[in-house]
Scaffold this active site. Structure first.
Site, short mmCIF file in Angstrom:
data_model
loop_
_atom_site.label_atom_id
_atom_site.label_comp_id
_atom_site.label_asym_id
_atom_site.label_seq_id
_atom_site.Cartn_x
_atom_site.Cartn_y
_atom_site.Cartn_z
N HIS A 54 -1.57 -31.59 12.00
CA HIS A 54 -2.61 -30.85 12.91
C HIS A 54 -3.99 -31.43 12.79
O HIS A 54 -4.16 -31.63 11.57
CB HIS A 54 -2.49 -29.47 12.47
CG HIS A 54 -1.35 -28.92 13.09
ND1 HIS A 54 -0.76 -28.89 13.98
CD2 HIS A 54 -0.51 -28.10 12.02
CE1 HIS A 54 0.51 -28.29 14.14
NE2 HIS A 54 0.70 -27.67 13.00
N ASP A 69 9.95 -32.03 8.77
CA ASP A 69 8.72 -31.60 7.93
C ASP A 69 8.79 -31.23 6.68
O ASP A 69 8.46 -29.99 6.15
CB ASP A 69 8.39 -30.38 8.88
CG ASP A 69 8.02 -30.33 10.40
OD1 ASP A 69 7.69 -31.42 10.65
OD2 ASP A 69 7.42 -29.60 10.99
N CYS A 116 10.72 -25.10 13.30
CA CYS A 116 10.65 -26.50 13.84
C CYS A 116 12.25 -26.99 13.82
O CYS A 116 12.41 -27.81 14.64
CB CYS A 116 9.78 -27.38 12.93
SG CYS A 116 8.19 -27.28 13.06
N LYS A 135 3.80 -34.64 15.07
CA LYS A 135 3.65 -33.61 16.18
C LYS A 135 2.63 -32.77 15.76
O LYS A 135 2.34 -32.42 14.72
CB LYS A 135 5.00 -33.10 16.23
CG LYS A 135 5.69 -32.46 15.08
CD LYS A 135 6.96 -31.98 15.25
CE LYS A 135 7.33 -31.23 14.14
NZ LYS A 135 6.69 -30.00 13.52
N HIS A 138 -2.56 -25.40 7.99
CA HIS A 138 -1.59 -26.28 7.14
C HIS A 138 -1.21 -27.51 7.93
O HIS A 138 -1.85 -27.83 9.08
CB HIS A 138 -0.21 -25.59 7.23
CG HIS A 138 0.34 -25.55 8.55
ND1 HIS A 138 -0.16 -24.42 9.57
CD2 HIS A 138 1.41 -26.33 9.34
CE1 HIS A 138 0.37 -24.78 10.83
NE2 HIS A 138 1.34 -25.74 10.61
C1 VGL Z 1 6.57 -25.22 11.32
C2 VGL Z 1 5.32 -23.54 11.54
C3 VGL Z 1 4.09 -24.29 11.86
C4 VGL Z 1 7.92 -25.78 10.57
C5 VGL Z 1 5.36 -25.93 11.67
O1 VGL Z 1 7.67 -26.98 10.45
O2 VGL Z 1 8.96 -24.94 10.87
N1 VGL Z 1 6.27 -23.92 11.20
N2 VGL Z 1 3.93 -25.63 11.85
ZN ZN Z 2 2.52 -26.80 12.26
#
Ligand code: VGL
Ligand code: ZN
Length: 197
Positions: A48, A8, A151, A106, A81
């Site tokens: 998302h 991410d 994550c 994801k 986000h």
């Molecule tokens: C993440 C919060 C929400 C991450 C993803 O990549 O750690 N954290 N979505």
């Molecule tokens: Zn997220």
């Protein structure tokens, strides 16, 4: 065979983004360098739909960072986000994304969040990454990226449970650190047999 799993590294998790992780962008040069040493490079991308159930904006009366109970367990409510196709969901522009052989998206199911690169937050719905890695003969994983305590943490624990030898390069991760979540994540990763380096 060894794979580097890059979690991410997207604009929304970097300074200026919707869910910015402090110094999230500082790890990019080191991650790019590590890509050159791996047999395979996999990127994950938080992805998302608008109005996702992990967004506080989808729950009247709840502020971002509140904790609620979902049918699959506790869920932190995040600011909007990584909305599919948005600039925030794109990889950091300096990340050497061209080097990746596989990109795992994801969190695209509206009713369930997905921190882990392997399972959604119900801990049973698979993303398919396990099968991809196994069919390529990959048994060792190095994980880097954002955020250490969400994550990266869930991906590392799931990977260790699935039988991979997992190392998390903490110097190439950055954390959100919500109410002690970083200490808890470190303890959980160690307990699962993950090497923290
Ligand atoms: C993440 C919060 C929400 C991450 C993803 O990549 O750690 N954290 N979505
Ligand atoms: Zn997220």
């Amino acid at each position: 065979m060894h794979a580097l799993i890059v979690i991410d590294i997207q604009n929304d998790f970097c300074p200026g983004g919707a869910l910015a992780v402090a110094e999230g962008d500082a790890i990019v040069p080191g991650v790019n360098a590590l890509m050159r040493e791996a047999d395979a490079v996999v990127l994950t991308q938080d992805w998302h739909p608008a109005g996702h159930s992990s967004f506080a904006s989808a729950h009247a009366g709840h502020a971002p960072m509140a904790l609620i109970e979902m049918p699959y367990g506790p869920q932190v409510l995040w600011p909007d986000h990584c909305v599919q196709g948005s600039r925030g969901a794109a990889f950091h522009p300096d990340l050497d994304a061209d080097r990746a052989e596989m990109i795992v998206r994801k969190g695209f199911r509206p009713a369930i969040d997905s921190y882990s690169a392997f399972f959604e937050n119900d801990h049973t719905t698979p993303t398919g990454l396990d099968g991809y890695l196994r069919t390529r003969g990959i048994d060792r994983l190095t994980m880097v990226g954002l955020a250490t305590d969400f994550c990266v943490h869930y991906s590392a624990v799931d990977a260790a449970r699935l039988g991979f030898a997992v190392t998390v390069r903490e110097d190439l991760c950055r954390a959100i650190d919500l109410d002690g979540s970083l200490d808890a994540a470190r303890a959980a990763m160690r307990a699962a047999g993950v090497t923290l380096a």
